[in-house]
Design a protein around this motif. Structure first.
Motif, short mmCIF file in Angstrom:
data_model
loop_
_atom_site.label_atom_id
_atom_site.label_comp_id
_atom_site.label_asym_id
_atom_site.label_seq_id
_atom_site.Cartn_x
_atom_site.Cartn_y
_atom_site.Cartn_z
N TYR A 65 -10.05 4.00 5.95
CA TYR A 65 -11.40 3.54 6.21
C TYR A 65 -11.93 4.22 7.46
CZ TYR A 65 -15.48 0.54 6.26
OH TYR A 65 -16.78 0.08 6.22
N HIS A 121 -7.51 9.67 -0.12
CA HIS A 121 -7.82 8.96 -1.36
C HIS A 121 -7.25 9.69 -2.57
CE1 HIS A 121 -10.31 7.23 -4.64
NE2 HIS A 121 -10.13 6.13 -3.94
N CYS A 128 -14.65 12.21 6.99
CA CYS A 128 -14.87 12.09 5.55
C CYS A 128 -13.88 12.93 4.77
CB CYS A 128 -16.29 12.54 5.19
SG CYS A 128 -17.50 11.29 5.58
N SER A 129 -13.60 14.11 5.30
CA SER A 129 -12.70 15.03 4.61
C SER A 129 -11.27 14.46 4.59
CB SER A 129 -12.76 16.39 5.29
OG SER A 129 -12.26 17.39 4.45
N LEU A 153 -4.12 -0.08 6.76
CA LEU A 153 -4.92 1.09 6.42
C LEU A 153 -4.72 2.24 7.41
CD1 LEU A 153 -6.53 -1.49 5.23
CD2 LEU A 153 -8.42 0.11 4.96
N SER A 192 -10.56 11.28 4.74
CA SER A 192 -10.64 10.13 3.85
C SER A 192 -10.52 10.56 2.39
CB SER A 192 -11.97 9.41 4.10
OG SER A 192 -12.08 8.27 3.30
N ARG A 193 -11.21 11.65 2.05
CA ARG A 193 -11.15 12.16 0.68
C ARG A 193 -9.76 12.64 0.32
NH1 ARG A 193 -14.95 17.07 -1.36
NH2 ARG A 193 -13.78 18.11 0.28
N LEU A 248 0.81 -1.22 0.00
CA LEU A 248 0.00 0.00 0.00
C LEU A 248 0.84 1.27 0.00
CD1 LEU A 248 -2.67 -1.05 2.67
CD2 LEU A 248 -3.09 -0.71 0.23
N GLY A 291 -3.91 8.75 -3.19
CA GLY A 291 -3.68 7.33 -3.48
C GLY A 291 -3.50 6.48 -2.24
N ASN A 292 -3.86 7.03 -1.09
CA ASN A 292 -3.74 6.27 0.16
C ASN A 292 -5.08 5.64 0.53
OD1 ASN A 292 -1.51 8.75 0.85
ND2 ASN A 292 -0.91 6.63 1.24
N LEU A 293 -4.99 4.44 1.11
CA LEU A 293 -6.20 3.71 1.50
C LEU A 293 -6.54 3.98 2.96
CD1 LEU A 293 -8.33 1.60 0.53
CD2 LEU A 293 -6.85 -0.16 1.54
N THR A 307 -17.74 14.81 9.74
CA THR A 307 -17.37 15.65 8.59
C THR A 307 -15.86 15.63 8.39
OG1 THR A 307 -19.26 17.06 9.03
CG2 THR A 307 -17.51 17.98 7.65
#
Lengths: 207, 207
Positions: free
Chosen positions: B62, B55, B48-49, B103, B51-52, B26, B58-60, B45
């Motif tokens: 959860y 992403h 999610c931010s 992760l 996480s976005r 990874l 390119g990082n995974l 919030t």
């Protein structure tokens, strides 16, 4: 302030990184490989072998091992019927999270009751691959790597699956692994069968 | 048979795909970002931010959201002190598994008691990043996106954190997010601060 509050709410509902995006990043589809069978049937060995095979292909997997989880998440559970069901329910819920994260989650548990396994399957009906390690009791008992059959036969473990507690074999599972002409396939060969299944069903390539 | 049994046992001990191998695949290091704060402080919030943002690099990652998990893994828990502690313990254990899987696990829970958060930290002392959403109660209550403060003020929810149940702020956390001159940073700005921290500490690149 209200603007911040509003934008926060909208952002929460829009949360844009979902299973699809993670699967694209990993180039695979999240799923659960659920390995069931008697103690000593080779579940943990198979789980590791599948994990190694997937890793060599560049796929990300994670093994949830029933024994290991009893030292962590499930350490407050015993072996009575109710606790066994809760043990399996929790592993099913966690496996679902890992599949949602995009991983091939390999769960390895005796999971003796059909009802409990089917409840886990119901959480992920399209990406639950049940693998039945169909090895005869005498073989499992002869291996007895953990010495548990010996303890159970001596009456020191009660309710031992296969001896004084039933194992309910799957009525319909995706993959059944067993001996052929009395010969047990190698872990690598069995893992290959599982990985081929995942490949055929499109879990390993999303391109 | 004994050969198969032996090779199986050896294989089990040698199981060659571990955290290091997954991290290499990874190109990141598994860790837990634990977001704590009052209801309405913006934890989900922010999760999610982050996480976005990860992403897009390119990082995974959860997100383990306290509210969402109460519909699954923790659906058999209530809100009494004991159940709240068990709720947090389970999330901590699952977060540890995700970090072990490689992760960046983002846990978002009120987690009001220091003792419970510290118990989770103790599971992963070197890769636990506690993020304190230090927003004043009046701001959180003014937002009240879920209408919970209103219900609590009306006496319809008992033991509500910040009103009739205490929130114990971290004594020492890795990141504290708060207003500056009465202005709340945007979720993107706050996420940027967390991601920069992860980058500085080497969690996002193992090359």
């Amino acid at each position: 302030m209200s603007t911040v509050g509003n934008s926060a709410n909208i952002f929460w509902h829009e949360c844009p990184v979902g299973k699809q995006e993670r699967q694209k990043l990993l180039n695979q589809k999240g799923c659960v490989v659920w390995i069931t069978g008697l103690s000593g049937s080779g579940k943990s060995t198979l789980a590791c072998s599948i994990s190694r095979e997937l890793h060599s292909r560049g796929n990300l997997s994670y093994v949830l091992d029933g024994d290991n989880l009893r030292h962590g998440l499930n350490k407050n559970l015993g072996f009575e019927a109710e606790d066994r069901a809760e043990n399996i329910r929790r592993v099913g819920e966690v496996a679902k999270l890992f599949a949602d994260a995009g991983l091939v989650c390999i769960a390895s548990l005796i999971s003796p009751y059909r009802k409990d396994r089917d409840a886990c399957r119901a959480m992920l009906p399209e990406s639950f691959i049940e693998v039945f390690m169909n090895m005869p009791l005498d073989l499992c008992e002869a291996r007895d790597a953990k010495g548990l059959y010996k303890l159970a036969r001596a009456g020191k473990i009660k309710g031992f699956t296969g001896l004084d507690d039933p194992y309910e074999p799957p009525l319909k599972c995706e993959i059944e692994l067993s001996r052929r002409d009395g010969i047990c396939p190698t872990p690598g060969a069995m893992a290959g069968k599982v990985v081929s299944y995942l490949e055929e069903k499109g879990f390993l390539e999303t391109k």
